[in-house]
Design an enzyme around this catalytic site. Structure first.
Site, PDB file in Angstrom:
ATOM      1  N   THR A  42       0.846  -1.188   0.000  1.00 20.98           N
ATOM      2  CA  THR A  42       0.000   0.000   0.000  1.00 20.98           C
ATOM      3  C   THR A  42       0.884   1.242   0.000  1.00 20.98           C
ATOM      4  O   THR A  42       2.031   1.174   0.429  1.00 20.98           O
ATOM      5  CB  THR A  42      -0.846  -0.071   1.298  1.00 20.98           C
ATOM      6  N   ARG A  50     -14.650  -6.591   1.146  1.00 16.30           N
ATOM      7  CA  ARG A  50     -13.803  -6.336   2.325  1.00 16.30           C
ATOM      8  C   ARG A  50     -13.260  -4.898   2.309  1.00 16.30           C
ATOM      9  O   ARG A  50     -12.778  -4.417   1.294  1.00 16.30           O
ATOM     10  CB  ARG A  50     -12.642  -7.345   2.335  1.00 16.30           C
ATOM     11  N   VAL A  51     -13.343  -4.223   3.428  1.00 23.24           N
ATOM     12  CA  VAL A  51     -12.778  -2.884   3.564  1.00 23.24           C
ATOM     13  C   VAL A  51     -11.630  -2.963   4.558  1.00 23.24           C
ATOM     14  O   VAL A  51     -11.767  -3.559   5.625  1.00 23.24           O
ATOM     15  CB  VAL A  51     -13.854  -1.882   4.062  1.00 23.24           C
ATOM     16  N   GLY A  52     -10.495  -2.376   4.201  1.00 24.14           N
ATOM     17  CA  GLY A  52      -9.343  -2.376   5.108  1.00 24.14           C
ATOM     18  C   GLY A  52      -9.293  -1.116   5.959  1.00 24.14           C
ATOM     19  O   GLY A  52     -10.266  -0.371   6.069  1.00 24.14           O
ATOM     20  N   ASP A  53      -8.153  -0.876   6.537  1.00 27.13           N
ATOM     21  CA  ASP A  53      -7.968   0.253   7.456  1.00 27.13           C
ATOM     22  C   ASP A  53      -7.706   1.583   6.734  1.00 27.13           C
ATOM     23  O   ASP A  53      -7.964   2.656   7.284  1.00 27.13           O
ATOM     24  CB  ASP A  53      -6.766  -0.007   8.363  1.00 27.13           C
ATOM     25  N   THR A 106       0.202   1.205   7.220  1.00 28.99           N
ATOM     26  CA  THR A 106       0.163   0.079   6.290  1.00 28.99           C
ATOM     27  C   THR A 106       0.275  -1.207   7.099  1.00 28.99           C
ATOM     28  O   THR A 106       0.753  -1.196   8.223  1.00 28.99           O
ATOM     29  CB  THR A 106       1.311   0.183   5.262  1.00 28.99           C
ATOM     30  N   GLY A 107      -0.172  -2.307   6.494  1.00 29.27           N
ATOM     31  CA  GLY A 107      -0.088  -3.596   7.176  1.00 29.27           C
ATOM     32  C   GLY A 107      -1.447  -4.258   7.234  1.00 29.27           C
ATOM     33  O   GLY A 107      -2.323  -3.975   6.412  1.00 29.27           O
ATOM     34  N   GLY A 133      -4.889  -4.656   7.846  1.00 29.09           N
ATOM     35  CA  GLY A 133      -5.968  -3.728   8.163  1.00 29.09           C
ATOM     36  C   GLY A 133      -6.860  -4.203   9.293  1.00 29.09           C
ATOM     37  O   GLY A 133      -7.344  -3.401  10.098  1.00 29.09           O
TER      38      GLY A 133
END
Ligand code: ASP
Length: 301
Positions: free
Chosen positions: A173, A201-204, A223-224, A226
């Site tokens: 990212t 799916r939604v990440g951070d 990053t990483g 989520g």
């Protein structure tokens, strides 16, 4: 004072040397372009949007073109930006646009909302003249199995969890934080999410206070993993610790330790209003570019 800091994702597995060098080289290249813009008086918002857009166009990074596909083979992207006046715009699960970060900026500037997601985000993008574009040009996200296997993952959740848990992690990212001559900070993050993600799916990255956050004194991009980052509200947590204790490096370290405590691979970049730059990560590699200057820019001379 002007300053710029960029990351190209926190890796859990050490990439081959040539790949490592190339991602650092590209980050430096895009970072230099952004810094030059700041030097010639550009505002932080334009700089961040431009640098992230360049990275979204580069298949090396998991953002825009180059994003991992989901289990249906479709690219769904999250992007967000936020400034030190606490203006904020984000898109989640957006498909078929070339620069999600530009759509996020349009959400911030043209709507009364902070986040648009899925079909609504796409509809908004079209209404603003963002043309149809297929970012699915990186097959890396689907190199873990055959179509039949992916189909099984979608309907056998225990199987999905086992495969997902045992898989290699690649987080590439992109994130940028800039401080311009007027003292405005802008933080932004853009991503195609994680490999093997389920559709929807939604990440951070596009959740305020999780993957991206900005106050009047500090801007952050994470990053990483989520799923872990959003549980500890990583960037908000670091901003809060910094506000209470005033030590940015310590605040970043403490935030990443919270990630480690829940087995979350994560990394963060931070830039304060006073031009202090810090970053920390618990993976094995995170390319970072940073530069600052207190020379007068063209605008302030
Ligand atoms: N944080 C991103 C996500 O979970 C992935 C990454 O940083 O590469 O969507």
């Amino acid at each position: 004072m002007i300053a710029l800091v960029c990351h190209g994702g926190c890796h859990d597995l050490m990439p081959p040397e040539d790949e490592k060098a190339l991602s650092q080289k590209k980050l430096d290249e895009y970072g230099e372009i952004g810094f030059k813009m700041l030097e010639t008086g550009a505002n932080a918002l334009d700089v961040v949007e431009n640098v992230i857009s360049l990275m979204e166009d580069d298949p090396m990074f998991d953002a825009g073109t180059g994003s991992f596909r989901n289990l249906n083979g479709i690219v769904e992207m999250d992007a967000m930006l936020m400034d030190s006046k606490q203006r904020c715009g984000a898109v989640q699960c957006i498909q078929n646009v070339r620069h999600p970060i530009k759509v996020a900026r349009a959400v911030m500037e043209k709507t009364p909302h902070c986040i648009l997601s899925g079909t609504g985000a796409v509809q908004f993008a079209r209404s603003q003249g963002f043309p149809e574009y297929d970012p699915a040009q990186n097959n890396a996200g689907n190199d873990y199995g055959e179509a039949g296997d992916r189909k099984r993952m979608l309907c056998d959740i225990q199987y999905y969890r086992d495969v997902a848990r045992g898989s290699d992690h690649v987080f590439s990212t992109v994130g940028v934080v800039a401080l311009d001559d007027s003292g405005t900070l802008v933080a932004a993050t853009s991503t195609g999410g994680i490999r093997m993600k389920m559709p929807g799916r939604v990440g951070d990255s596009a959740i305020p206070g999780a993957g991206t956050y900005c106050t009047d004194s500090v801007g952050l991009s994470a990053t990483g993993e989520g799923e872990g980052i959003m549980k500890i509200c990583l960037t908000h947590e670091i901003a809060l610790t910094y506000a209470m204790k005033g030590d940015l490096a310590e605040a970043c370290k403490a935030g990443i330790s919270k990630g480690s405590a829940i087995d979350c691979i994560c990394g963060v970049i931070a830039l304060s209003r006073t031009g202090e730059i810090s970053y920390a990560f618990n993976g094995v590699f995170m390319p970072v570019f940073h530069r600052k200057s207190d020379r007068k820019t063209r605008k302030s001379r």
